[in-house]
Design a protein around this motif. Structure first.
Motif, PDB file in Angstrom:
ATOM      1  N   LYS A  88     -18.354 -23.470  10.387  1.00  0.00           N
ATOM      2  CA  LYS A  88     -18.783 -24.514  11.312  1.00  0.00           C
ATOM      3  C   LYS A  88     -17.644 -24.875  12.245  1.00  0.00           C
ATOM      4  O   LYS A  88     -16.501 -25.005  11.822  1.00  0.00           O
ATOM      5  N   GLN A  89     -18.005 -25.051  13.493  1.00  0.00           N
ATOM      6  CA  GLN A  89     -17.048 -25.422  14.529  1.00  0.00           C
ATOM      7  C   GLN A  89     -17.381 -26.838  14.983  1.00  0.00           C
ATOM      8  O   GLN A  89     -18.544 -27.179  15.166  1.00  0.00           O
ATOM      9  N   ASN A  90     -16.342 -27.672  15.130  1.00  0.00           N
ATOM     10  CA  ASN A  90     -16.553 -29.013  15.670  1.00  0.00           C
ATOM     11  C   ASN A  90     -15.375 -29.367  16.563  1.00  0.00           C
ATOM     12  O   ASN A  90     -14.519 -28.539  16.826  1.00  0.00           O
ATOM     13  N   MET A  91     -15.316 -30.610  17.009  1.00  0.00           N
ATOM     14  CA  MET A  91     -14.260 -31.020  17.936  1.00  0.00           C
ATOM     15  C   MET A  91     -12.865 -30.941  17.306  1.00  0.00           C
ATOM     16  O   MET A  91     -11.869 -30.849  17.999  1.00  0.00           O
ATOM     17  N   MET A  92     -12.786 -30.990  15.992  1.00  0.00           N
ATOM     18  CA  MET A  92     -11.509 -30.948  15.292  1.00  0.00           C
ATOM     19  C   MET A  92     -11.082 -29.514  14.960  1.00  0.00           C
ATOM     20  O   MET A  92     -10.040 -29.298  14.364  1.00  0.00           O
TER      21      MET A  92
END
Length: 125
Positions: A88-92
């Protein structure tokens, strides 16, 4: 070749497979296989291991998921049955997640767990 008894043992999502393939390309070794393992440690007693290996050992189960060759030691098979590995990719940033139906407790960090059939060696987080 895939072992009969490991069909469905581990599911690697397309997102996770794409990330592993990207990491594999950076290693510049087309013979690398993804090794999924369990070892003692972490807050809950057991920790997951994801890494590369060049050859299967005699007690390894071999499977193929989304174009990846995957190795699982037979000793780890029972606590990895039904595991789903995702990326999973997120802003962090991004990271692998592991959803394990055999886990009876999980650490807040997400990389440590406790299973009913296997105890580990808990460490302070």
């Amino acid at each position: 070749m895939q072992d009969k008894e490991v069909q469905g043992m581990i599911t690697i999502t397309e997102s996770a497979a794409a990330q592993v393939k990207k990491m594999k390309e950076e290693e510049e070794d087309p013979n690398l296989k993804l090794r999924v393992s369990v070892k003692g440690g972490g807050c809950s007693g057991l920790s997951y291991g994801l890494g590369f290996d060049t050859e299967a050992e005699g007690n390894d189960h071999k499977l193929e998921q989304n174009g990846l060759d995957v190795l699982v030691n037979s000793e780890d098979a029972d606590v990895l049955q039904g595991v789903v590995i995702d990326y999973k990719q997120n802003m962090m940033g991004g990271g692998f997640t592991i959803d394990n139906p055999n886990a009876i407790a999980n650490c807040g960090c997400g990389s440590s767990f406790k299973a009913a059939t296997r105890t580990g060696t808990p460490e302070d987080c």
